[in-house]
Design a protein around this motif. Sequence first.
Motif, PDB file in Angstrom:
ATOM      1  N   THR A 192       9.006   3.570  -8.545  1.00  0.00           N
ATOM      2  CA  THR A 192       8.405   4.013  -7.282  1.00  0.00           C
ATOM      3  C   THR A 192       6.904   4.226  -7.444  1.00  0.00           C
ATOM      4  OG1 THR A 192      10.477   5.116  -6.698  1.00  0.00           O
ATOM      5  CG2 THR A 192       8.496   5.762  -5.475  1.00  0.00           C
ATOM      6  N   ASN A 193       6.131   3.644  -6.509  1.00  0.00           N
ATOM      7  CA  ASN A 193       4.664   3.706  -6.491  1.00  0.00           C
ATOM      8  C   ASN A 193       4.019   2.821  -7.560  1.00  0.00           C
ATOM      9  OD1 ASN A 193       4.704   5.577  -4.360  1.00  0.00           O
ATOM     10  ND2 ASN A 193       4.835   7.296  -5.796  1.00  0.00           N
ATOM     11  N   TYR A 194       4.830   2.170  -8.384  1.00  0.00           N
ATOM     12  CA  TYR A 194       4.300   1.268  -9.417  1.00  0.00           C
ATOM     13  C   TYR A 194       5.182   0.014  -9.422  1.00  0.00           C
ATOM     14  CZ  TYR A 194       2.100   5.606 -10.899  1.00  0.00           C
ATOM     15  OH  TYR A 194       1.381   6.782 -10.927  1.00  0.00           O
ATOM     16  N   PRO A 195       5.077  -0.822  -8.392  1.00  0.00           N
ATOM     17  CA  PRO A 195       6.014  -1.951  -8.211  1.00  0.00           C
ATOM     18  C   PRO A 195       5.996  -2.952  -9.355  1.00  0.00           C
ATOM     19  CG  PRO A 195       4.133  -2.123  -6.718  1.00  0.00           C
ATOM     20  CD  PRO A 195       4.060  -0.765  -7.325  1.00  0.00           C
ATOM     21  N   GLU A 250       0.797   9.551 -15.734  1.00  0.00           N
ATOM     22  CA  GLU A 250       1.422   9.536 -14.413  1.00  0.00           C
ATOM     23  C   GLU A 250       2.618   8.587 -14.388  1.00  0.00           C
ATOM     24  OE1 GLU A 250      -1.837   8.499 -11.918  1.00  0.00           O
ATOM     25  OE2 GLU A 250      -2.655  10.545 -11.845  1.00  0.00           O
ATOM     26  N   VAL A 251       2.457   7.401 -15.000  1.00  0.00           N
ATOM     27  CA  VAL A 251       3.564   6.446 -15.078  1.00  0.00           C
ATOM     28  C   VAL A 251       4.700   7.034 -15.917  1.00  0.00           C
ATOM     29  CG1 VAL A 251       4.278   4.182 -15.945  1.00  0.00           C
ATOM     30  CG2 VAL A 251       2.099   4.423 -14.751  1.00  0.00           C
ATOM     31  N   ALA A 301       6.604   9.680 -13.948  1.00  0.00           N
ATOM     32  CA  ALA A 301       7.424   9.058 -12.904  1.00  0.00           C
ATOM     33  C   ALA A 301       8.656   8.383 -13.502  1.00  0.00           C
ATOM     34  CB  ALA A 301       6.588   8.040 -12.126  1.00  0.00           C
TER      35      ALA A 301
END
Length: 966
Positions: free
Chosen positions: A19-22, A409-410, A413
């Motif tokens: 999510t948020n990192y396709p 951040e990745v 997540a």
Amino acid sequence: ATFFFFPGSPYQLVIEALTNYPQKRFYNVSKLGGTKYDVLPYSIRVLFESSIRNCDGFLVKETDAMNILDWKTKQNNVEVPFCPARVVLQDFTGIPAMVDFAAMREAVRNAGGDPVKVNPACPTDLTVDHSLQIDFSKCAIQNTPNPGGGESQKPTAKLSPLKIQPRKLPCRGQTGCKGPCSAGDSSRNSGQFSAQIENTPILCPFHLQPVPEPETVLKNQEMEFGRNRERLQFFKWSSKVFKNISIIPPETGMAHQVNLEYLSRIVFEVKDFLYPDSVVGTDSHTTMVNGLGILGWGVGGIETEAVMLGMPVTLTLPEVVGCELTGTASPLATSIDIVLSITKHLRQADVAGKFVEFFGSGVSQLSVADRTTIANMCPEYGAILSFFPVDNVTLKHLKHTGFDKAKLEVMEAYLKAVKLFRNYESSSREPEYSQVLQISLSSIIPYVSGPKRSQDRVAVNNMKSDFQACLNEKTGVKGFQIAVEKQNDIVPVQYEGNEYKLSHGCIVIAAVISCTNNCNPSVMLAAGLLAKKAVEAGLVVKPYIRTSLSPGSGMVTHYLSSSGVLPYLSKLGFEVVGYGCSTCVGNTAPLPEAIRNAIKQGDIIACGVLSGTKNFEGRLCDCVRANYLASPPLVVAYAIAGTVRIDFETEPLGTGFNGKSIYLRDIWPTRKELHTVEEECVISSMFKELKEKMEKGNKRWNSLEAPESALFPWDLKSTYIRCPSFFDKLAKEPVSPQAIENAHVLLYLGDSVTTDHISPAGSIARSSAAAKYLTNKGLTPREFNSYGARRGNDAVMTRGTFANIKLLNKFIGKPAPKTIHFPSGQTLDVFEAAELYQKEGIPVIILAGKKYGLGSSRDWAAKGPFLLGVKAVLAESYEKVHKSQLIGIGIAPLQFLPGENPNTLGLTGREQFSILFPPELSPGMTLDIKTSTGKVFSVIALFENDVEITLYKYGGSLNFVAQRFL
């Protein structure tokens, strides 16, 4: 095979974009199994993710993944494969692994295969950190280049005495500084100054300006590169020709510390594919990374080599003990006190062979430094690993150490998506554990550990009375059996023009080793602040005490220097001697001759105090019989006191200025002081500088020349690197187990035989079989180096197997590395007897008691006996990892039936034994043994699964892996 993604995996349907990192993809294993996954312990979730990602239907099967998902009902009942993301090696155990790789290339070429294909299949990092020896300390030449002992040598021209200069720390006199930084000389007596070499920067304790580095570091580095050149050239050759290998050069830091600070990823990202970081390593302290939420543990070189070649680690699906921490520790209790307290609780709870996973309100109060310190000690209480899931405390730590913000951040997540992130404020269901152990941190008080075993804890306030009890007790795991009339004997000794008095309990070695503690700045800073207060109060350390400070990495020196405490440690004799394992692995310089003679003359129970993790009897020095593990500030405190026979509550450490008695409570730093200094000094720049140092290497390493050929050019004259004989019987197909007929017993051992007793470690004694071999090769004692440095030479290591001076062979009746060669009746060195048996074509076995193979240094503890001709070990019980190592090298681990042992069976060990194996082995089957006296009894063959049986049939894992290239 590479362990990150198998295109043929049957679980591709759960591959998702983050999510948020396709562009980032991952296996969303949380969607498999419903509520079963949600109640799995976090450590088991990592195993599950690995099995899903690496499922290829051969090495990892769908049934393996489902068994892990059904962990609650399958624990302890099934074997599962685990594919670690990477491997970490240290040079002592890493060099035989790399030598085996080189030998495997040679064997594959000789058998018609392509040697270039022999490469690690996963990222492998080797840290050269075990080569350091303390030849120089206290900024003075010790003139002891021979770690094997004996008379001191006069310095050669190269090691001539150095010009002594006043210690003046150049500074520009900024506000708050009284001119040129001169925090005091580093000697103990006024008017003396430490030797310096210019233009080698460390940091000014007050203004972070470049200052000269103590000469001890540079001279020890020079000696390290000189005596280990062959090994270092071999490592550099390895880094050039093998794919997926990186070498961390000497003087960078310890393997487990570098792993923690630099190599750890937390989450791997390969071609935009995400998966959890995980690791196995040849250093038992690999478990330290579990404090960061990285699943990892130590294995032997044999298993590690298999992983490097694409084979999974196979383990019994373990029980997971949930360790609930509550409360808050006493202000006087350090992380070491917490570690030793938890060690005691977990030992009593019998967590051997299990995972431990921490949870509870107390966990959130522990820093990552505290967690990694606790995780680091798990081999001492027998657990496979001790796991702290990633939480907000972990993320804050990573931010402070300069971790890339976007990666963080990745990472967060991803971990939340696969439910590997621990949120104590969430109402989500807690994992279900095999059992729950509760430990209150509030009950923890300061302890030391010893005098012979790390599990024997002694409360500091009981130290004096406990040592007295040890003097009274019969010789054993704690006792020394000193006659009452001799317990107060005093031996006067002249040293450096002054008379001193040695008595039972006197301190002669005090080593602050940040092996366990350098990940926790508060503990090392506590030692520095205590030293500062001690010096300011006028306290000193007696000059004959062998003091040393061996930081695990440059980061430790950095914060000790920037906090202003390093000069005070130096003032008390705790000079930085170098970066790497030293005193803890037996690489300490011999004691002054006058002190050694006085100890032997008076039969004094002298003591060593160190802040490491190992204190087996005789490990530090053969004349130092009592060794205690303590926190760094307590090491400094005991060094000042000069004895362990002191009650810190009622007796002063010494006399300060104006004749005032100074007590420990007068100089012990408060938690507030520690917190303030830690906040100011432990900053992200330290980690950034350390990373830059590791990436750049050093001048000596960068200029070192090494060959570039695909096959290593073996030098037949080399005494460091030798092609081993493990592949002499390389075959494409397995063979049925061969009967062991009319075997003699090489050694008859008792309980708790450690791998330190078995595996060569420390210095090479002049009278040993290894020394005779090296002497015949033209080497002088000063050139022997240590066993660790010569692990790439199987001839040396085989001769050093069972050469420990504390080995108690029941055939001999006293501690000595000797045995009886029964055909001739001679009492010989173990190697000499084994060599005779092999010449005569007689197989040998080992008889042992309970807990055979405790401890670390496990690789040569299996390889050595194999090369001695040992075909089987018959014991009452085993340390699990060592048992697996025996199978991995081709030795059969046999166990007496419950309630039976040599005594109950009437065995003397002087019989000959015949063991018949059936054509087809099965896990846990019983075998019959017949003796030359006609006695027949049954034993259990400790093969736990079909994989171990297959390895044994091939003659070990090395041959099993090598045959894949034929």
